[in-house]
Every structure is written in C-alpha cells, then in structure tokens.
Design a protein around this motif. Structure first.
Motif, PDB file in Angstrom:
ATOM      1  N   ILE A 197      13.459 -17.050  15.471  1.00  0.00           N
ATOM      2  CA  ILE A 197      14.589 -16.578  16.257  1.00  0.00           C
ATOM      3  C   ILE A 197      15.141 -15.336  15.568  1.00  0.00           C
ATOM      4  N   ASN A 198      14.884 -14.189  16.175  1.00  0.00           N
ATOM      5  CA  ASN A 198      15.300 -12.908  15.586  1.00  0.00           C
ATOM      6  C   ASN A 198      16.762 -12.611  15.936  1.00  0.00           C
ATOM      7  N   LYS A 199      17.291 -11.573  15.323  1.00  0.00           N
ATOM      8  CA  LYS A 199      18.672 -11.103  15.537  1.00  0.00           C
ATOM      9  C   LYS A 199      19.703 -12.144  15.074  1.00  0.00           C
ATOM     10  N   ALA A 200      19.315 -12.915  14.035  1.00  0.00           N
ATOM     11  CA  ALA A 200      20.239 -13.917  13.480  1.00  0.00           C
ATOM     12  C   ALA A 200      21.176 -13.242  12.490  1.00  0.00           C
ATOM     13  N   ASP A 201      22.033 -12.377  13.009  1.00  0.00           N
ATOM     14  CA  ASP A 201      22.983 -11.663  12.157  1.00  0.00           C
ATOM     15  C   ASP A 201      24.274 -11.437  12.930  1.00  0.00           C
ATOM     16  N   GLY A 202      25.335 -11.154  12.219  1.00  0.00           N
ATOM     17  CA  GLY A 202      26.624 -10.873  12.856  1.00  0.00           C
ATOM     18  C   GLY A 202      27.087 -12.001  13.754  1.00  0.00           C
ATOM     19  N   ALA A 203      27.595 -11.643  14.920  1.00  0.00           N
ATOM     20  CA  ALA A 203      28.152 -12.622  15.848  1.00  0.00           C
ATOM     21  C   ALA A 203      27.081 -13.542  16.436  1.00  0.00           C
ATOM     22  N   LEU A 204      25.807 -13.130  16.351  1.00  0.00           N
ATOM     23  CA  LEU A 204      24.735 -13.933  16.944  1.00  0.00           C
ATOM     24  C   LEU A 204      24.139 -14.958  15.977  1.00  0.00           C
ATOM     25  N   ARG A 205      24.587 -14.948  14.730  1.00  0.00           N
ATOM     26  CA  ARG A 205      23.966 -15.829  13.741  1.00  0.00           C
ATOM     27  C   ARG A 205      24.109 -17.308  14.124  1.00  0.00           C
ATOM     28  N   GLU A 206      25.303 -17.736  14.480  1.00  0.00           N
ATOM     29  CA  GLU A 206      25.513 -19.140  14.832  1.00  0.00           C
ATOM     30  C   GLU A 206      24.710 -19.523  16.070  1.00  0.00           C
ATOM     31  N   THR A 207      24.652 -18.605  17.035  1.00  0.00           N
ATOM     32  CA  THR A 207      23.853 -18.861  18.236  1.00  0.00           C
ATOM     33  C   THR A 207      22.379 -19.001  17.873  1.00  0.00           C
ATOM     34  N   ALA A 208      21.924 -18.162  16.945  1.00  0.00           N
ATOM     35  CA  ALA A 208      20.527 -18.223  16.501  1.00  0.00           C
ATOM     36  C   ALA A 208      20.225 -19.554  15.828  1.00  0.00           C
ATOM     37  N   ILE A 209      21.149 -20.036  15.018  1.00  0.00           N
ATOM     38  CA  ILE A 209      20.960 -21.320  14.339  1.00  0.00           C
ATOM     39  C   ILE A 209      20.841 -22.450  15.365  1.00  0.00           C
ATOM     40  N   ARG A 210      21.708 -22.420  16.381  1.00  0.00           N
ATOM     41  CA  ARG A 210      21.659 -23.453  17.423  1.00  0.00           C
ATOM     42  C   ARG A 210      20.365 -23.343  18.228  1.00  0.00           C
ATOM     43  N   THR A 211      19.936 -22.110  18.512  1.00  0.00           N
ATOM     44  CA  THR A 211      18.702 -21.902  19.270  1.00  0.00           C
ATOM     45  C   THR A 211      17.503 -22.435  18.496  1.00  0.00           C
ATOM     46  N   ALA A 212      17.465 -22.154  17.192  1.00  0.00           N
ATOM     47  CA  ALA A 212      16.367 -22.660  16.356  1.00  0.00           C
ATOM     48  C   ALA A 212      16.342 -24.181  16.362  1.00  0.00           C
ATOM     49  N   ALA A 213      17.521 -24.798  16.314  1.00  0.00           N
ATOM     50  CA  ALA A 213      17.600 -26.262  16.357  1.00  0.00           C
ATOM     51  C   ALA A 213      17.076 -26.790  17.689  1.00  0.00           C
ATOM     52  N   ASP A 214      17.400 -26.092  18.787  1.00  0.00           N
ATOM     53  CA  ASP A 214      16.914 -26.507  20.110  1.00  0.00           C
ATOM     54  C   ASP A 214      15.393 -26.453  20.181  1.00  0.00           C
ATOM     55  N   TYR A 215      14.829 -25.347  19.673  1.00  0.00           N
ATOM     56  CA  TYR A 215      13.371 -25.219  19.707  1.00  0.00           C
ATOM     57  C   TYR A 215      12.703 -26.214  18.763  1.00  0.00           C
ATOM     58  N   ALA A 216      13.319 -26.464  17.623  1.00  0.00           N
ATOM     59  CA  ALA A 216      12.771 -27.453  16.690  1.00  0.00           C
ATOM     60  C   ALA A 216      12.702 -28.821  17.364  1.00  0.00           C
ATOM     61  N   GLY A 217      13.750 -29.153  18.121  1.00  0.00           N
ATOM     62  CA  GLY A 217      13.750 -30.411  18.854  1.00  0.00           C
ATOM     63  C   GLY A 217      12.655 -30.456  19.900  1.00  0.00           C
ATOM     64  N   ALA A 218      12.445 -29.339  20.598  1.00  0.00           N
ATOM     65  CA  ALA A 218      11.394 -29.274  21.616  1.00  0.00           C
ATOM     66  C   ALA A 218      10.011 -29.397  20.987  1.00  0.00           C
ATOM     67  N   LEU A 219       9.830 -28.772  19.825  1.00  0.00           N
ATOM     68  CA  LEU A 219       8.532 -28.831  19.142  1.00  0.00           C
ATOM     69  C   LEU A 219       8.192 -30.247  18.692  1.00  0.00           C
ATOM     70  N   ARG A 220       9.217 -31.027  18.334  1.00  0.00           N
ATOM     71  CA  ARG A 220       8.963 -32.403  17.892  1.00  0.00           C
ATOM     72  C   ARG A 220       8.443 -33.279  19.027  1.00  0.00           C
ATOM     73  N   LEU A 221       8.670 -32.862  20.264  1.00  0.00           N
ATOM     74  CA  LEU A 221       8.186 -33.622  21.418  1.00  0.00           C
ATOM     75  C   LEU A 221       6.738 -33.291  21.762  1.00  0.00           C
ATOM     76  N   MET A 222       6.194 -32.237  21.110  1.00  0.00           N
ATOM     77  CA  MET A 222       4.825 -31.838  21.384  1.00  0.00           C
ATOM     78  C   MET A 222       3.839 -32.794  20.719  1.00  0.00           C
ATOM     79  N   ARG A 223       2.688 -32.907  21.323  1.00  0.00           N
ATOM     80  CA  ARG A 223       1.632 -33.740  20.752  1.00  0.00           C
ATOM     81  C   ARG A 223       1.104 -33.107  19.456  1.00  0.00           C
TER      82      ARG A 223
END
Length: 331
Positions: A197-223
């Motif tokens: 997740i790029n652009k994890a800086d400034g005001a977007l850092r917290e959003t980037a952290i949440r986005t990474a967590a969302d994708y990590a959760g999605a990846l755990r559902l993969m075979r």
C-alpha cells in the motif's frame, strides 16, 4: 552478421549498457533477418548460472508505480545491486504508438551507474507485457543484473502472464476503502506474493494502515499456494516519497525468494516457465508460417468471411486452414 552477433554477445556479457540496449532493440524487431540474429544472440547468451531476481510489478493508474520503482531502485543500487527496469508503456489501439517516457519519469534512477531502464511498447499483447519482454529479461540476466523489475500496464486478470515470467509478483495499491477492495479482481489477489500500500505518509498514513489490514484479512481467506513461505502472501505499507517501508518490503521479497530457492520451488517454476516460453514460441511460429503461406492465407481469409456471417463454426474452419498447411508439408 554472425561476427557482429559474437561481438554483441561478448559486450552484453561484460555488462555494457549500450550493447544491452542494442540487443533488446534487435530482439524486439519484427524483421525476419533480425529475428534470426536475435535467436542466435539469445542462444549464445543462454547461461543458467546467471539468474536475476525477476519481480513483476503492477498497480492501478495513479498509484505511484514509477515513483516507487525509482525510490526502490535507488535503494537497491545504493546497496551495490545492479537493477534493470523493463517498463512497458501502453500502445495506442489506433496508431500503435507509445510515449515511452519512463526515463523521464525515473530521471534519478536512469542516471544511476548500476541501473538500466528500458521502456517498450505493449503493442497488442495481453497482460501489459511487450511482445519480447521475456527475451529482454534473458538479456538483462546475461548482462549480470541482480534484479529485473517488470513494470506492467494497469491491473487485469491477464496479469497472470507477468506472474508466469517472474519469480515474485508485487501488487502496488493506494490507500482506499472497502469499495476499492471489492474492485480488485480476485484473480490478481490470487497471484500476488506481496501487496504494497503506497502513499502511506502524511494524512493518508492511517488510511494506508487500515487498507493493509483489510487486504491482509482478504489474503488469509485465499487457498494456500505451493511455494509460499509462512506468512505469505502478505500486505505491507510503504511510502515511495518518504522512503519508509522500502527496506521492509525488500526484506520480505528476499525472504520469499530464499525460501523458494531452498524448497526447490524456484528451480521447478523456472523450468515450467521455460517450457511455457518454448511452447508459446512454437505457437507463434506456426501462426507466422500460416500467414506466410499464400494458399493458407487465402483459405484463412475466405473461411473468416464464412465464420463472420455464421456459415461455419470457428473450430472446424480452423482445422481446415491447418489442413492446408500440413498438406503442403506432406507434399
């Protein structure tokens, strides 16, 4: 021309960047005489002991691929690595032309002594890969580069073509919400080894952290996939502008690459890729022979008209065209 090929091969093997650029131009040429020289060159440079880490990189438009590649490439060259970037520019569907502006977009990296940037038009190939990207990869490996980054056009399910010629496939995404997560095709998620997740800086850092967590959760559902180290695939945050997270991303890439080498998956995958490459060349060669045969080409055109108006089934018509070619060979 054979002597010229010998000289060019020697210069490429010595790591001469001008010679490498000339060699890639040769393999990208569609001329029959250039194709013969290109095949001779690739044959001379074939060396299984020279292997680079091939990293396929894709991402949505505006995600900052070029900024990331420049920052990441500079970090690697500063560490003493030799980095080749094969950046594929989209071609116009109407004119076939491309801007090929990657050296402008990566100005600092293009001047780095340990880097080589080669923009190529995607032409009509699927997956955002130039027609001879695989040949260009082989040439970069022969020239002694440690890492080859293949930047592709956009995101789509045809990106599996890129994964099939890479050792690792990295998906670069911007901080986003649930709608954007839904918009990324499952097929891309299934081939990604690392989501950054790029652009994890400034005001977007917290959003980037949440986005990474969302994708990590999605990846755990993969075979589970063959060749994945424990904890992979994974999602991480980076900032190409600040340079944060790049060391961690590189550590993750090397960890997975080392695991695949140690487990034997690396060699097995490279062998499968080489077989696929060979089969693809055979298919393209057969098509070229069809198009070069006047009788087969005429039959192809006539049958295409019948298929277009629904008089013939495509499969049966194709068999008839191929029969023309094989009949000529038996004669």
């Amino acid at each position: 021309m054979v002597q010229d090929v010998d000289i060019l091969a020697a210069r490429v093997r010595d790591g001469d960047r001008r010679a490498l650029a000339r060699a890639i131009t040769l393999v990208e040429s569609g001329r029959a005489d250039h194709r013969a020289d290109a095949n001779a060159l690739l044959e001379k440079l074939a060396d299984p002991s020279r292997q680079a880490l091939r990293i396929g990189l894709s991402g949505t438009p505006g995600v900052g691929k070029s900024t990331f590649i420049e920052a990441f490439g500079l970090k690697l060259t500063d560490a003493g690595k030799r980095v080749a970037v094969l950046a594929v520019d989209p071609s116009s569907a109407r004119t076939g032309g491309s801007i090929l502006g990657d050296k402008t977009r990566m100005e600092q990296l293009s001047r780095a002594p340990g880097a080589f940037i080669r923009p190529s038009p995607s032409q009509s190939e699927l997956g955002g890969v130039a027609r001879r990207t695989r040949d260009a990869i082989a040439l970069c490996e022969a020239a002694g580069f440690d890492i080859v980054l293949i930047e592709t056009v956009g995101v789509g399910q045809s990106e599996t073509i890129v994964a099939d010629m890479s050792d690792l496939f990295v998906l670069l995404l911007a901080p986003a919400g649930g709608d954007e997560l839904q918009g990324v095709k499952r097929g891309i998620m299934e081939i990604a080894d690392l989501i950054l997740i790029n652009k994890a800086d400034g005001a977007l850092r917290e959003t980037a952290i949440r986005t990474a967590a969302d994708y990590a959760g999605a990846l755990r559902l993969m075979r589970a996939r063959e060749g994945d180290a424990p904890g992979f695939p994974k999602a991480m945050i980076v900032s190409a502008v600040e340079g944060s997270g790049l060391d961690e991303a590189w550590d993750a890439m090397t960890e997975l690459a080392e695991y695949r080498r140690a487990s034997g998956f690396w060699d097995a995958r490279r062998a499968r890729q080489a077989r696929g490459w060979f089969a693809d060349e055979v298919r393209k060669g057969l098509l070229r022979r069809l198009q070069a045969d006047p009788e087969a080409e005429a039959a192809m055109e006539a049958l295409a008209e019948e298929v277009a108006v629904g008089k013939r089934a495509p499969g049966a018509a194709a068999v008839e065209v191929l029969d023309v070619l094989t009949r000529d060979e038996r004669a």
